[in-house]
Design a protein around this motif. Sequence first.
Motif, PDB file in Angstrom:
ATOM      1  N   ASN A 237       0.861  -1.177   0.000  1.00 12.35           N
ATOM      2  CA  ASN A 237       0.000   0.000   0.000  1.00 12.35           C
ATOM      3  C   ASN A 237       0.902   1.234   0.000  1.00 12.35           C
ATOM      4  O   ASN A 237       1.569   1.531   0.989  1.00 12.35           O
ATOM      5  CB  ASN A 237      -0.914  -0.015   1.222  1.00 12.35           C
TER       6      ASN A 237
ATOM      7  N   ASP B  65       0.323   4.265   0.257  1.00 14.14           N
ATOM      8  CA  ASP B  65      -0.025   5.285   1.246  1.00 14.14           C
ATOM      9  C   ASP B  65       0.543   4.978   2.629  1.00 14.14           C
ATOM     10  O   ASP B  65       0.513   5.842   3.503  1.00 14.14           O
ATOM     11  CB  ASP B  65      -1.540   5.426   1.346  1.00 14.14           C
TER      12      ASP B  65
ATOM     13  N   TYR C 104       1.061   5.474  -9.596  1.00 11.35           N
ATOM     14  CA  TYR C 104      -0.138   4.990  -8.901  1.00 11.35           C
ATOM     15  C   TYR C 104      -1.011   6.173  -8.467  1.00 11.35           C
ATOM     16  O   TYR C 104      -2.215   6.208  -8.730  1.00 11.35           O
ATOM     17  CB  TYR C 104       0.278   4.141  -7.701  1.00 11.35           C
ATOM     18  N   LYS C 105      -0.408   7.152  -7.829  1.00 12.47           N
ATOM     19  CA  LYS C 105      -1.183   8.311  -7.342  1.00 12.47           C
ATOM     20  C   LYS C 105      -1.737   9.131  -8.502  1.00 12.47           C
ATOM     21  O   LYS C 105      -2.855   9.648  -8.421  1.00 12.47           O
ATOM     22  CB  LYS C 105      -0.322   9.165  -6.423  1.00 12.47           C
TER      23      LYS C 105
ATOM     24  N   LYS D 232      -2.740   7.965 -11.354  1.00 16.83           N
ATOM     25  CA  LYS D 232      -3.931   7.242 -11.823  1.00 16.83           C
ATOM     26  C   LYS D 232      -5.133   7.544 -10.938  1.00 16.83           C
ATOM     27  O   LYS D 232      -6.237   7.742 -11.428  1.00 16.83           O
ATOM     28  CB  LYS D 232      -3.679   5.733 -11.835  1.00 16.83           C
ATOM     29  N   ILE D 233      -4.917   7.589  -9.643  1.00 14.33           N
ATOM     30  CA  ILE D 233      -6.019   7.860  -8.715  1.00 14.33           C
ATOM     31  C   ILE D 233      -6.539   9.285  -8.901  1.00 14.33           C
ATOM     32  O   ILE D 233      -7.736   9.512  -9.043  1.00 14.33           O
ATOM     33  CB  ILE D 233      -5.578   7.628  -7.262  1.00 14.33           C
TER      34      ILE D 233
ATOM     35  N   GLY E 117      -8.465   9.888 -12.026  1.00  6.73           N
ATOM     36  CA  GLY E 117      -9.655   9.058 -12.193  1.00  6.73           C
ATOM     37  C   GLY E 117      -9.454   7.924 -13.174  1.00  6.73           C
ATOM     38  O   GLY E 117     -10.405   7.431 -13.766  1.00  6.73           O
TER      39      GLY E 117
ATOM     40  N   VAL F  52      -8.552   4.856 -12.585  1.00  9.71           N
ATOM     41  CA  VAL F  52      -8.487   3.599 -11.849  1.00  9.71           C
ATOM     42  C   VAL F  52      -9.282   2.557 -12.610  1.00  9.71           C
ATOM     43  O   VAL F  52     -10.422   2.786 -13.010  1.00  9.71           O
ATOM     44  CB  VAL F  52      -9.039   3.770 -10.415  1.00  9.71           C
TER      45      VAL F  52
END
Length: 71
Positions: free
Chosen positions: A15, A17, A54-55, A57-58, A61, A63
């Motif tokens: 993860n 985060d 990764y961030k 992509k989040i 939007g 994902v």
Amino acid sequence: MIKLIGLDNKPFVVNADQIEKLEQIPESVITLVNGRKYLVKESNDEIIEKVIQYKRKIFLGDVKQPSEEIF
């Protein structure tokens, strides 16, 4: 979540985060906020790039659906 390769050549997912600290000694050591540590083959720069991707992509939007791989 980012996909990494452990020193045993087995892939695993972390993860992003929960990453608190990265060290290079010479392999990368990832320390999570709970104190757990992981040794991985990727360099710190590679890990940072995976976290950024990764961030991105989040935040954009982009994902994928649960049935699709998001690494």
